[in-house]
Write a protein that holds these residues in place. Structure first.
Motif, mmCIF file in Angstrom:
data_model
loop_
_atom_site.group_PDB
_atom_site.id
_atom_site.type_symbol
_atom_site.label_atom_id
_atom_site.label_comp_id
_atom_site.label_asym_id
_atom_site.label_seq_id
_atom_site.Cartn_x
_atom_site.Cartn_y
_atom_site.Cartn_z
ATOM 1 N N HIS A 172 0.819 -1.210 0.000
ATOM 2 C CA HIS A 172 0.000 0.000 0.000
ATOM 3 C C HIS A 172 0.855 1.264 0.000
ATOM 4 C CE1 HIS A 172 -3.734 -2.164 1.858
ATOM 5 N NE2 HIS A 172 -2.962 -3.021 1.211
ATOM 6 N N SER A 206 -4.714 -0.110 -2.750
ATOM 7 C CA SER A 206 -5.268 0.267 -1.452
ATOM 8 C C SER A 206 -6.343 -0.755 -1.113
ATOM 9 C CB SER A 206 -5.884 1.657 -1.512
ATOM 10 O OG SER A 206 -4.880 2.631 -1.680
ATOM 11 N N VAL A 207 -6.854 -0.706 0.114
ATOM 12 C CA VAL A 207 -7.903 -1.642 0.491
ATOM 13 C C VAL A 207 -9.101 -1.484 -0.445
ATOM 14 C CG1 VAL A 207 -9.532 -2.281 2.307
ATOM 15 C CG2 VAL A 207 -7.154 -1.790 2.889
ATOM 16 N N ASN A 208 -9.492 -0.245 -0.695
ATOM 17 C CA ASN A 208 -10.620 0.022 -1.597
ATOM 18 C C ASN A 208 -10.120 0.825 -2.789
ATOM 19 O OD1 ASN A 208 -13.011 0.574 -2.860
ATOM 20 N ND2 ASN A 208 -13.877 1.785 -1.210
ATOM 21 N N THR A 233 -12.490 3.972 -5.581
ATOM 22 C CA THR A 233 -12.898 5.274 -5.074
ATOM 23 C C THR A 233 -11.776 6.270 -5.340
ATOM 24 O OG1 THR A 233 -13.792 6.418 -3.137
ATOM 25 C CG2 THR A 233 -12.021 4.843 -2.721
ATOM 26 N N HIS A 293 -10.231 8.578 -0.227
ATOM 27 C CA HIS A 293 -10.917 7.438 0.396
ATOM 28 C C HIS A 293 -10.083 6.154 0.334
ATOM 29 C CE1 HIS A 293 -14.285 10.273 0.014
ATOM 30 N NE2 HIS A 293 -14.632 9.726 1.171
ATOM 31 N N GLN A 294 -9.203 6.056 -0.645
ATOM 32 C CA GLN A 294 -8.263 4.933 -0.653
ATOM 33 C C GLN A 294 -7.340 5.018 0.557
ATOM 34 O OE1 GLN A 294 -6.256 5.242 -4.433
ATOM 35 N NE2 GLN A 294 -7.926 4.246 -5.554
ATOM 36 N N SER A 353 -9.269 4.122 3.643
ATOM 37 C CA SER A 353 -9.485 2.681 3.782
ATOM 38 C C SER A 353 -8.216 1.993 4.272
ATOM 39 C CB SER A 353 -9.985 2.067 2.469
ATOM 40 O OG SER A 353 -8.987 2.064 1.469
ATOM 41 N N ASP A 354 -7.060 2.451 3.798
ATOM 42 C CA ASP A 354 -5.793 1.903 4.295
ATOM 43 C C ASP A 354 -5.594 2.242 5.764
ATOM 44 O OD1 ASP A 354 -5.279 0.866 1.814
ATOM 45 O OD2 ASP A 354 -3.773 2.360 1.263
ATOM 46 N N TYR A 378 -7.959 2.706 8.056
ATOM 47 C CA TYR A 378 -8.829 1.823 8.848
ATOM 48 C C TYR A 378 -8.227 0.418 8.943
ATOM 49 C CZ TYR A 378 -12.443 5.419 8.693
ATOM 50 O OH TYR A 378 -13.144 6.589 8.826
ATOM 51 N N PHE A 379 -7.639 -0.029 7.838
ATOM 52 C CA PHE A 379 -6.981 -1.341 7.832
ATOM 53 C C PHE A 379 -5.832 -1.350 8.841
ATOM 54 C CE2 PHE A 379 -3.485 -3.935 6.022
ATOM 55 C CZ PHE A 379 -4.063 -5.181 6.172
ATOM 56 N N ASN A 432 -10.625 -10.617 -1.277
ATOM 57 C CA ASN A 432 -10.428 -9.310 -1.904
ATOM 58 C C ASN A 432 -9.942 -9.366 -3.342
ATOM 59 O OD1 ASN A 432 -11.289 -7.799 0.286
ATOM 60 N ND2 ASN A 432 -9.270 -7.791 1.213
#
Length: 138
Positions: free
Chosen positions: A25, A32-34, A37, A41-42, A45-46, A48-49, A95
Motif C-alpha cells: 500500500h 489500497s484496500v478500496n 474510489t 478514500h483509498q 481505507s488503508d 482503517y486497515f 479481496n
C-alpha cells in the motif's frame, strides 16, 4: 488451544497485515484496500486497515504476555505462520478473487500477482503446520 497459541496466531495476522500495508500500500503503492474510489478514500481505507491491524497486534500482545512462558518456540512460530498464512489466503481469495476489491498489482498480469500471493499464503500455512506438528509431537 493455549493463550500463547492464540496470541501467536493473532500476532502472525497482525505482522503480515502490517507488512502488506507497508509494502504493497505505502512503499510500492500498488493498491489500497478500496481501489474503487478517489485517492482520499483509498488512503482512509488503508488507515482503517492499519487501525484494525494495530488492534489485533495489541490483543495478541496481551495474550502472549499472559500465556505460558514454557511454550516450545516451535509452537509459537507454528501458530505465527499459520496466522500469517491464513490472513493472506483469506484476504487473497476474498479481496482479489471474489470481491475484486483490489489486486496485488493491477494491470495486465494481475492474475499472476494474485495467484503468487495465494501460493505464498499456502507456503506460510505449510511452514506453520510443520512447526506446529513438531511442537505437538514433542
Amino acid at each position: 488451544m493455549t493463550m500463547t497459541a492464540i496470541g501467536a496466531f493473532l500476532f502472525g495476522i497482525a505482522i503480515i497485515g502490517m507488512l502488506d500495508g507497508i509494502v504493497f500500500h505505502q512503499i510500492l503503492q500498488w493498491h489500497s484496500v478500496n481501489m474503487h474510489t478517489d485517492r482520499i478514500h483509498q488512503i482512509m481505507s488503508d488507515g482503517y486497515f492499519h487501525l484494525l491491524v494495530t488492534v489485533v497486534m495489541f490483543a495478541s500482545s496481551i495474550l502472549l504476555w499472559k500465556g505460558d512462558p514454557k511454550e516450545p518456540p516451535s509452537g509459537f512460530w507454528g501458530c505465527f505462520f499459520l496466522g500469517a498464512g491464513a490472513f493472506n489466503l483469506v484476504e487473497g481469495i476474498l479481496n482479489h478473487h471474489l470481491l475484486q476489491a483490489h489486486h496485488v498489482k493491477p494491470g495486465p498480469n494481475q492474475v499472476w500477482f494474485d495467484i503468487s500471493y495465494d501460493v505464498f499464503a499456502v507456503l506460510l500455512l505449510a511452514v506453520g503446520w510443520m512447526l506446529y506438528r513438531r511442537k505437538t509431537a514433542a
